[in-house]
Motif scaffolding. Sequence first.
Motif, PDB file in Angstrom:
ATOM      1  N   ILE A   8     -16.055  -6.246   0.637  1.00  0.00           N
ATOM      2  CA  ILE A   8     -16.281  -7.630   0.214  1.00  0.00           C
ATOM      3  C   ILE A   8     -17.765  -7.955   0.200  1.00  0.00           C
ATOM      4  O   ILE A   8     -18.489  -7.653   1.144  1.00  0.00           O
ATOM      5  CB  ILE A   8     -15.543  -8.601   1.160  1.00  0.00           C
ATOM      6  N   ALA A   9     -18.186  -8.594  -0.892  1.00  0.00           N
ATOM      7  CA  ALA A   9     -19.536  -9.152  -0.988  1.00  0.00           C
ATOM      8  C   ALA A   9     -19.386 -10.665  -0.870  1.00  0.00           C
ATOM      9  O   ALA A   9     -18.574 -11.265  -1.576  1.00  0.00           O
ATOM     10  CB  ALA A   9     -20.179  -8.775  -2.316  1.00  0.00           C
ATOM     11  N   LEU A  10     -20.139 -11.287   0.013  1.00  0.00           N
ATOM     12  CA  LEU A  10     -20.067 -12.727   0.238  1.00  0.00           C
ATOM     13  C   LEU A  10     -21.392 -13.368  -0.135  1.00  0.00           C
ATOM     14  O   LEU A  10     -22.447 -12.941   0.327  1.00  0.00           O
ATOM     15  CB  LEU A  10     -19.765 -13.013   1.716  1.00  0.00           C
ATOM     16  N   GLY A  11     -21.334 -14.383  -1.006  1.00  0.00           N
ATOM     17  CA  GLY A  11     -22.560 -15.074  -1.389  1.00  0.00           C
ATOM     18  C   GLY A  11     -22.324 -16.074  -2.501  1.00  0.00           C
ATOM     19  O   GLY A  11     -21.251 -16.124  -3.091  1.00  0.00           O
ATOM     20  N   THR A  12     -23.345 -16.846  -2.795  1.00  0.00           N
ATOM     21  CA  THR A  12     -23.256 -17.827  -3.876  1.00  0.00           C
ATOM     22  C   THR A  12     -23.306 -17.127  -5.229  1.00  0.00           C
ATOM     23  O   THR A  12     -22.563 -17.475  -6.139  1.00  0.00           O
ATOM     24  CB  THR A  12     -24.397 -18.855  -3.758  1.00  0.00           C
ATOM     25  N   PHE A  13     -24.176 -16.156  -5.388  1.00  0.00           N
ATOM     26  CA  PHE A  13     -24.299 -15.356  -6.602  1.00  0.00           C
ATOM     27  C   PHE A  13     -24.446 -16.201  -7.864  1.00  0.00           C
ATOM     28  O   PHE A  13     -23.796 -15.975  -8.879  1.00  0.00           O
ATOM     29  CB  PHE A  13     -23.136 -14.367  -6.749  1.00  0.00           C
ATOM     30  N   ASP A  14     -25.318 -17.205  -7.808  1.00  0.00           N
ATOM     31  CA  ASP A  14     -25.644 -17.995  -8.994  1.00  0.00           C
ATOM     32  C   ASP A  14     -26.913 -17.406  -9.582  1.00  0.00           C
ATOM     33  O   ASP A  14     -28.013 -17.689  -9.136  1.00  0.00           O
ATOM     34  CB  ASP A  14     -25.852 -19.476  -8.635  1.00  0.00           C
ATOM     35  N   GLY A  15     -26.730 -16.563 -10.557  1.00  0.00           N
ATOM     36  CA  GLY A  15     -27.841 -15.739 -11.013  1.00  0.00           C
ATOM     37  C   GLY A  15     -27.902 -14.557 -10.062  1.00  0.00           C
ATOM     38  O   GLY A  15     -27.563 -14.686  -8.889  1.00  0.00           O
ATOM     39  N   ILE A  16     -28.242 -13.411 -10.538  1.00  0.00           N
ATOM     40  CA  ILE A  16     -28.221 -12.227  -9.683  1.00  0.00           C
ATOM     41  C   ILE A  16     -29.655 -11.717  -9.512  1.00  0.00           C
ATOM     42  O   ILE A  16     -30.183 -11.011 -10.356  1.00  0.00           O
ATOM     43  CB  ILE A  16     -27.312 -11.122 -10.286  1.00  0.00           C
ATOM     44  N   HIS A  17     -30.280 -12.112  -8.397  1.00  0.00           N
ATOM     45  CA  HIS A  17     -31.620 -11.627  -8.102  1.00  0.00           C
ATOM     46  C   HIS A  17     -31.540 -10.334  -7.291  1.00  0.00           C
ATOM     47  O   HIS A  17     -30.440  -9.835  -7.016  1.00  0.00           O
ATOM     48  CB  HIS A  17     -32.466 -12.713  -7.412  1.00  0.00           C
ATOM     49  N   LYS A  18     -32.664  -9.792  -6.911  1.00  0.00           N
ATOM     50  CA  LYS A  18     -32.701  -8.488  -6.233  1.00  0.00           C
ATOM     51  C   LYS A  18     -31.862  -8.468  -4.949  1.00  0.00           C
ATOM     52  O   LYS A  18     -31.146  -7.507  -4.681  1.00  0.00           O
ATOM     53  CB  LYS A  18     -34.144  -8.092  -5.936  1.00  0.00           C
ATOM     54  N   ASN A  32     -12.752   4.363  -2.114  1.00  0.00           N
ATOM     55  CA  ASN A  32     -11.311   4.319  -1.847  1.00  0.00           C
ATOM     56  C   ASN A  32     -10.802   2.969  -1.353  1.00  0.00           C
ATOM     57  O   ASN A  32      -9.993   2.906  -0.426  1.00  0.00           O
ATOM     58  CB  ASN A  32     -10.923   5.417  -0.853  1.00  0.00           C
ATOM     59  N   CYS A  33     -11.287   1.895  -1.950  1.00  0.00           N
ATOM     60  CA  CYS A  33     -10.779   0.573  -1.612  1.00  0.00           C
ATOM     61  C   CYS A  33     -11.014  -0.372  -2.780  1.00  0.00           C
ATOM     62  O   CYS A  33     -11.775  -0.058  -3.694  1.00  0.00           O
ATOM     63  CB  CYS A  33     -11.426   0.027  -0.342  1.00  0.00           C
ATOM     64  N   LYS A  34     -10.346  -1.506  -2.749  1.00  0.00           N
ATOM     65  CA  LYS A  34     -10.581  -2.537  -3.749  1.00  0.00           C
ATOM     66  C   LYS A  34     -11.900  -3.230  -3.435  1.00  0.00           C
ATOM     67  O   LYS A  34     -12.319  -3.284  -2.290  1.00  0.00           O
ATOM     68  CB  LYS A  34      -9.443  -3.558  -3.743  1.00  0.00           C
ATOM     69  N   LYS A  35     -12.515  -3.754  -4.472  1.00  0.00           N
ATOM     70  CA  LYS A  35     -13.791  -4.460  -4.315  1.00  0.00           C
ATOM     71  C   LYS A  35     -13.585  -5.938  -4.633  1.00  0.00           C
ATOM     72  O   LYS A  35     -12.972  -6.276  -5.649  1.00  0.00           O
ATOM     73  CB  LYS A  35     -14.852  -3.911  -5.270  1.00  0.00           C
ATOM     74  N   ALA A  36     -14.065  -6.810  -3.767  1.00  0.00           N
ATOM     75  CA  ALA A  36     -13.892  -8.248  -3.967  1.00  0.00           C
ATOM     76  C   ALA A  36     -15.201  -8.979  -3.692  1.00  0.00           C
ATOM     77  O   ALA A  36     -16.038  -8.516  -2.921  1.00  0.00           O
ATOM     78  CB  ALA A  36     -12.801  -8.786  -3.045  1.00  0.00           C
ATOM     79  N   VAL A  37     -15.336 -10.120  -4.356  1.00  0.00           N
ATOM     80  CA  VAL A  37     -16.446 -11.037  -4.100  1.00  0.00           C
ATOM     81  C   VAL A  37     -15.853 -12.332  -3.589  1.00  0.00           C
ATOM     82  O   VAL A  37     -14.887 -12.850  -4.162  1.00  0.00           O
ATOM     83  CB  VAL A  37     -17.266 -11.314  -5.381  1.00  0.00           C
ATOM     84  N   ASP A  72     -12.754  -6.054  -8.375  1.00  0.00           N
ATOM     85  CA  ASP A  72     -11.330  -6.233  -8.677  1.00  0.00           C
ATOM     86  C   ASP A  72     -10.906  -7.689  -8.550  1.00  0.00           C
ATOM     87  O   ASP A  72     -10.050  -8.151  -9.306  1.00  0.00           O
ATOM     88  CB  ASP A  72     -10.477  -5.377  -7.721  1.00  0.00           C
ATOM     89  N   GLU A  73     -11.460  -8.381  -7.571  1.00  0.00           N
ATOM     90  CA  GLU A  73     -11.069  -9.764  -7.318  1.00  0.00           C
ATOM     91  C   GLU A  73     -12.302 -10.622  -7.058  1.00  0.00           C
ATOM     92  O   GLU A  73     -13.237 -10.186  -6.406  1.00  0.00           O
ATOM     93  CB  GLU A  73     -10.141  -9.860  -6.101  1.00  0.00           C
ATOM     94  N   ILE A  74     -12.245 -11.854  -7.571  1.00  0.00           N
ATOM     95  CA  ILE A  74     -13.290 -12.843  -7.327  1.00  0.00           C
ATOM     96  C   ILE A  74     -12.590 -14.036  -6.687  1.00  0.00           C
ATOM     97  O   ILE A  74     -11.688 -14.618  -7.279  1.00  0.00           O
ATOM     98  CB  ILE A  74     -13.990 -13.306  -8.629  1.00  0.00           C
ATOM     99  N   ILE A  75     -12.977 -14.368  -5.475  1.00  0.00           N
ATOM    100  CA  ILE A  75     -12.334 -15.449  -4.717  1.00  0.00           C
ATOM    101  C   ILE A  75     -13.333 -16.578  -4.570  1.00  0.00           C
ATOM    102  O   ILE A  75     -14.439 -16.367  -4.075  1.00  0.00           O
ATOM    103  CB  ILE A  75     -11.895 -14.941  -3.332  1.00  0.00           C
TER     104      ILE A  75
END
Length: 78
Positions: A8-18, A32-37, A72-75
């Motif tokens: 899981i990646a956790l963040g606002t992610f409004d625009g993708i900076h470095k 070997n796993c699902k990827k989610a934000v 795979d998923e965006i929450i």
Amino acid sequence: MENFEYAIALGTFDGIHKGHSEVLKKALSVKNCKKAVITFSEPPKKTITKKQIPLLLKKKKKTEFLKLLGFDEIIYLD
């Protein structure tokens, strides 16, 4: 190494900076796993300050972009 069901990646992610890019790449690199934000419908700063915060990416475009990267998923959290 343990097996995980999700990376899981956790963040606002409004625009993708470095910095965002590094967080997203790290989650996508887990094997070997699902990827989610997990992200936010509105920037947390808006909730805290009650001020209007201009968005670089609208929800639909952000979802499309993150899916294109390989998630795979965006929450969205309200």
